[in-house]
Write a protein that holds these residues in place. Structure first.
Motif, PDB file in Angstrom:
ATOM      1  N   PHE A  37      -0.935  22.168   3.066  1.00  0.00           N
ATOM      2  CA  PHE A  37      -1.515  20.636   3.036  1.00  0.00           C
ATOM      3  C   PHE A  37      -2.641  20.558   3.684  1.00  0.00           C
ATOM      4  O   PHE A  37      -2.897  19.037   3.131  1.00  0.00           O
ATOM      5  N   ALA A  38      -3.503  20.963   5.042  1.00  0.00           N
ATOM      6  CA  ALA A  38      -5.192  20.585   4.722  1.00  0.00           C
ATOM      7  C   ALA A  38      -5.767  20.820   3.921  1.00  0.00           C
ATOM      8  O   ALA A  38      -6.466  19.061   3.532  1.00  0.00           O
ATOM      9  N   ILE A  39      -5.586  21.665   2.633  1.00  0.00           N
ATOM     10  CA  ILE A  39      -6.758  20.711   1.308  1.00  0.00           C
ATOM     11  C   ILE A  39      -6.596  19.789   0.099  1.00  0.00           C
ATOM     12  O   ILE A  39      -7.091  19.172   0.590  1.00  0.00           O
ATOM     13  N   GLY A  40      -5.010  19.810   0.332  1.00  0.00           N
ATOM     14  CA  GLY A  40      -4.427  18.391   0.107  1.00  0.00           C
ATOM     15  C   GLY A  40      -5.236  16.639   0.370  1.00  0.00           C
ATOM     16  O   GLY A  40      -5.365  15.857  -0.234  1.00  0.00           O
ATOM     17  N   ILE A  41      -4.596  17.361   1.778  1.00  0.00           N
ATOM     18  CA  ILE A  41      -4.942  15.866   2.964  1.00  0.00           C
ATOM     19  C   ILE A  41      -7.057  15.477   2.341  1.00  0.00           C
ATOM     20  O   ILE A  41      -7.084  14.838   2.186  1.00  0.00           O
ATOM     21  N   TYR A  42      -7.137  17.022   2.470  1.00  0.00           N
ATOM     22  CA  TYR A  42      -8.946  16.888   1.974  1.00  0.00           C
ATOM     23  C   TYR A  42      -8.925  16.128   0.850  1.00  0.00           C
ATOM     24  O   TYR A  42      -9.363  14.574   0.297  1.00  0.00           O
ATOM     25  N   GLY A  43      -8.091  16.673  -0.177  1.00  0.00           N
ATOM     26  CA  GLY A  43      -8.558  15.898  -1.801  1.00  0.00           C
ATOM     27  C   GLY A  43      -7.885  14.782  -1.919  1.00  0.00           C
ATOM     28  O   GLY A  43      -7.922  13.877  -2.408  1.00  0.00           O
ATOM     29  N   VAL A  44      -7.091  14.166  -0.945  1.00  0.00           N
ATOM     30  CA  VAL A  44      -6.767  12.665  -1.637  1.00  0.00           C
ATOM     31  C   VAL A  44      -7.518  12.045  -0.603  1.00  0.00           C
ATOM     32  O   VAL A  44      -7.754  10.698  -1.127  1.00  0.00           O
ATOM     33  N   VAL A  45      -7.959  12.039   0.348  1.00  0.00           N
ATOM     34  CA  VAL A  45      -9.049  11.700   1.050  1.00  0.00           C
ATOM     35  C   VAL A  45     -10.305  10.877   0.200  1.00  0.00           C
ATOM     36  O   VAL A  45     -11.157  10.348  -0.402  1.00  0.00           O
ATOM     37  N   ALA A  46     -10.794  12.759  -0.384  1.00  0.00           N
ATOM     38  CA  ALA A  46     -12.365  12.214  -0.419  1.00  0.00           C
ATOM     39  C   ALA A  46     -12.788  12.051  -2.701  1.00  0.00           C
ATOM     40  O   ALA A  46     -13.018  11.935  -2.891  1.00  0.00           O
ATOM     41  N   ARG A  47     -10.844  12.562  -3.187  1.00  0.00           N
ATOM     42  CA  ARG A  47     -11.014  12.557  -4.455  1.00  0.00           C
ATOM     43  C   ARG A  47     -11.579  10.813  -5.329  1.00  0.00           C
ATOM     44  O   ARG A  47     -10.947   9.344  -4.127  1.00  0.00           O
ATOM     45  N   ARG A  48     -12.019  10.525  -5.883  1.00  0.00           N
ATOM     46  CA  ARG A  48     -12.735   9.151  -6.345  1.00  0.00           C
ATOM     47  C   ARG A  48     -11.294   8.927  -7.507  1.00  0.00           C
ATOM     48  O   ARG A  48     -10.832   8.214  -8.120  1.00  0.00           O
TER      49      ARG A  48
ATOM     50  N   VAL B  87      -1.577  15.901  -4.635  1.00  0.00           N
ATOM     51  CA  VAL B  87      -0.319  15.297  -4.343  1.00  0.00           C
ATOM     52  C   VAL B  87       1.132  16.166  -3.782  1.00  0.00           C
ATOM     53  O   VAL B  87       1.820  16.470  -3.467  1.00  0.00           O
ATOM     54  N   GLU B  88       0.852  16.992  -5.176  1.00  0.00           N
ATOM     55  CA  GLU B  88       0.901  18.270  -5.526  1.00  0.00           C
ATOM     56  C   GLU B  88       0.827  19.334  -4.658  1.00  0.00           C
ATOM     57  O   GLU B  88       1.902  19.276  -4.210  1.00  0.00           O
ATOM     58  N   LEU B  89      -0.317  19.826  -4.875  1.00  0.00           N
ATOM     59  CA  LEU B  89      -0.475  20.600  -4.059  1.00  0.00           C
ATOM     60  C   LEU B  89       0.088  20.158  -2.946  1.00  0.00           C
ATOM     61  O   LEU B  89       0.669  21.224  -1.719  1.00  0.00           O
ATOM     62  N   MET B  90       0.159  19.158  -1.781  1.00  0.00           N
ATOM     63  CA  MET B  90       0.533  18.740  -0.558  1.00  0.00           C
ATOM     64  C   MET B  90       2.392  19.006  -0.480  1.00  0.00           C
ATOM     65  O   MET B  90       2.498  19.643  -0.047  1.00  0.00           O
TER      66      MET B  90
ATOM     67  N   ALA C 162       8.405  15.731  -9.430  1.00  0.00           N
ATOM     68  CA  ALA C 162       8.603  14.678 -10.867  1.00  0.00           C
ATOM     69  C   ALA C 162       8.525  13.290 -10.817  1.00  0.00           C
ATOM     70  O   ALA C 162       7.759  13.526 -12.061  1.00  0.00           O
ATOM     71  N   ALA C 163       9.846  12.794 -10.293  1.00  0.00           N
ATOM     72  CA  ALA C 163       9.909  11.002 -10.406  1.00  0.00           C
ATOM     73  C   ALA C 163       7.820  10.753 -10.537  1.00  0.00           C
ATOM     74  O   ALA C 163       7.947   9.329 -11.232  1.00  0.00           O
ATOM     75  N   GLU C 164       7.668  11.012  -8.953  1.00  0.00           N
ATOM     76  CA  GLU C 164       6.862  10.734  -8.060  1.00  0.00           C
ATOM     77  C   GLU C 164       5.297  10.684  -9.738  1.00  0.00           C
ATOM     78  O   GLU C 164       4.619   9.652  -9.342  1.00  0.00           O
ATOM     79  N   VAL C 165       5.585  12.041  -9.456  1.00  0.00           N
ATOM     80  CA  VAL C 165       4.058  12.128 -10.856  1.00  0.00           C
ATOM     81  C   VAL C 165       4.342  11.699 -12.366  1.00  0.00           C
ATOM     82  O   VAL C 165       3.396  10.755 -12.760  1.00  0.00           O
TER      83      VAL C 165
END
Lengths: 102, 172
Positions: free
Chosen positions: A15-26, A35-38, A72-75
């Motif tokens: 979940f922490a890796i997912g948080i980092y990705g959501v904040v940092a990805r462009r 988000v899927e990872l989280m 699935a709906a979200e993605v």
């Protein structure tokens, strides 16, 4: 021996890796991937609790089924938005799309 | 299950999942990220098998690996001009992201270890191995989750219609 704490720590790390990705990805698609990872991290927690806390009535597995459905709906909606964004603005980097910022 | 092999499988799957997840958030080529995302999903499915949740593991492989990743790959290919282009993928907030992730993990770790490993009131091996009929009973049995199940199907219908409406070309 593997206890429920191992699974809690593993899912917290994911979940922490997912948080980092959501904040940092462009890239907006990259944000959706994180988000899927989280959501997967949450699912690990649900299944671990179903195994260790309520093994007779597997409530956690039922909740995991619902989480997968909503994911699935979200993605689907998210990727439709990304494609529409690309069609209208020709870019999908979330830090460049600031039409609604003032 | 044999104790050593359970530990070995758990740590191998944990390394696979966390390593793939780190690749997903750090690689520059977004297509490679999508492939590492497949690896992470497969590792999570393996963890589900380790937790005696074979049904959820099958659903995970079918929906995440089979459907969601393919959808993500389609979106990547529809929105990128040149495949494999090496752009800067992190924005200016990435140090803040590190802080947020590390502090979340530290918080959960402090809560888990602060309660001397007895936070959830469980010790040792669970005795009952759940079967497929147990989850069917819990999901659709008497007085259970039938109504949320139906609402979930309604949600999927609404999401499908919404995705089509949003992504459709405007007809001139």
């Amino acid at each position: 021996m593997i206890t429920v704490n191992h699974y809690v720590l593993l899912s917290a790390a994911l979940f922490a890796i997912g948080i980092y990705g959501v904040v940092a990805r462009r890239n907006a698609v990259g944000v959706l991937m994180c988000v899927e990872l989280m959501l997967n991290a949450v699912n690990i927690n649900m299944i671990a609790f179903a195994r260790y806390v309520t093994p007779a009535r597997v409530t956690g597995q039922v909740f995991a089924v619902f989480i997968i459905t909503v994911a699935a709906a979200e993605v689907a909606i998210g990727l439709a938005l990304v494609i529409n964004l690309y069609r209208n603005m020709n870019k999908i980097n979330v830090d460049e799309v600031n039409l609604m910022k003032w | 299950m044999n104790g050593f092999w359970e530990q070995f499988t758990f740590y191998a799957l944990a390394v696979l999942v966390l390593g793939s997840a780190l690749m997903v958030v750090t690689l520059r080529n977004i297509v490679h990220c999508a492939f590492f995302l497949i690896m992470a999903f497969l590792g999570v499915a393996g963890l589900f098998v380790l937790l005696y949740a074979e049904f959820i593991a099958g659903v995970q492989v079918l929906i995440y690996v089979g459907a969601i990743t393919v959808l993500i790959l389609f979106a990547i290919m529809l929105t990128q001009k040149v495949l494999g282009v090496r752009l800067k993928q992190n924005n200016t907030l990435s140090p803040l992201g590190v802080v947020a992730g590390v502090s979340f993990f530290a918080l959960v770790g402090a809560i888990t270890f602060g309660s001397a490993g007895n936070l959830f009131g469980v010790h040792g091996e669970p005795t009952i191995a759940p079967r497929i009929t147990t989850i069917a009973e819990s999901l659709l049995g008497n007085g259970s989750y039938v109504l949320p199940f139906e609402i979930a199907s309604l949600l999927l219908l609404v999401a499908m219609v919404g995705a089509i409406v949003i992504a459709r070309e405007k007809d001139q």
